[in-house]
Design a protein around this motif. Sequence first.
Motif, short mmCIF file in Angstrom:
data_model
loop_
_atom_site.label_atom_id
_atom_site.label_comp_id
_atom_site.label_asym_id
_atom_site.label_seq_id
_atom_site.Cartn_x
_atom_site.Cartn_y
_atom_site.Cartn_z
N PHE A 102 0.84 -1.20 0.00
CA PHE A 102 0.00 0.00 0.00
C PHE A 102 0.87 1.25 0.00
O PHE A 102 1.77 1.40 0.82
CB PHE A 102 -0.91 0.05 1.24
CG PHE A 102 -2.12 -0.82 1.14
CD1 PHE A 102 -3.19 -0.46 0.34
CD2 PHE A 102 -2.19 -2.00 1.85
CE1 PHE A 102 -4.31 -1.25 0.25
CE2 PHE A 102 -3.30 -2.81 1.77
CZ PHE A 102 -4.36 -2.44 0.97
N TYR A 103 0.60 2.12 -0.93
CA TYR A 103 1.26 3.42 -0.95
C TYR A 103 0.14 4.46 -0.99
O TYR A 103 -0.59 4.57 -1.96
CB TYR A 103 2.18 3.57 -2.16
CG TYR A 103 2.81 4.93 -2.24
CD1 TYR A 103 3.77 5.31 -1.33
CD2 TYR A 103 2.42 5.84 -3.22
CE1 TYR A 103 4.36 6.56 -1.39
CE2 TYR A 103 2.99 7.09 -3.29
CZ TYR A 103 3.97 7.45 -2.37
OH TYR A 103 4.53 8.68 -2.44
N ASP A 104 -0.01 5.17 0.08
CA ASP A 104 -1.14 6.09 0.21
C ASP A 104 -0.61 7.47 0.60
O ASP A 104 -0.66 7.87 1.74
CB ASP A 104 -2.10 5.55 1.28
CG ASP A 104 -3.36 6.38 1.40
OD1 ASP A 104 -3.75 7.01 0.41
OD2 ASP A 104 -3.94 6.37 2.49
N ASP A 107 -3.04 9.67 2.34
CA ASP A 107 -3.59 9.07 3.55
C ASP A 107 -5.11 8.87 3.48
O ASP A 107 -5.82 9.09 4.44
CB ASP A 107 -3.20 9.89 4.79
CG ASP A 107 -3.28 9.07 6.06
OD1 ASP A 107 -3.08 7.83 5.97
OD2 ASP A 107 -3.54 9.64 7.13
N VAL A 109 -6.55 5.88 2.60
CA VAL A 109 -6.89 4.54 3.08
C VAL A 109 -6.12 4.20 4.36
O VAL A 109 -5.97 3.04 4.72
CB VAL A 109 -6.66 3.45 2.00
CG1 VAL A 109 -7.63 3.61 0.86
CG2 VAL A 109 -5.23 3.45 1.51
#
Length: 129
Positions: A102-104, A107, A109
């Motif tokens: 995951f790369y969010d 922010d 998720v």
Amino acid sequence: MHQLAMDEQKAFPIGADIIKRDFCVDDLISDGSCVQEAVEILKQTSGLLAKGNFKLRKWCSSDATVLQSIPEEDRESLLKFNDGSDITRLTRRSILSSIARFYDRLDLVGPVITKSKISMQDLWREKLD
């Protein structure tokens, strides 16, 4: 393995391309557009890596005919569910790998990632494989 792929490019053209493109650390994840292509990928990658005394194991496919030439002990075990579906075995390592993907940056998720990490902690606490 990349050097081996370059050295054996002429004898195993498909296998060499797969090795250069589809390995991530020590895992090979690839696909074919049909059963025959998947079987050819299996043959060429296995044959090429055998030249360097590397043995691939934990083979898995959504089509059982692809794995006919693979001994049972070199196949990945599947989990069978009551509805007839099956999936490959989940491990803490594979779950952690999924969470780490995951790369969010915005922010969006974050709460989902946090719940995933908490679930991962529970797996470690319970000492589940």
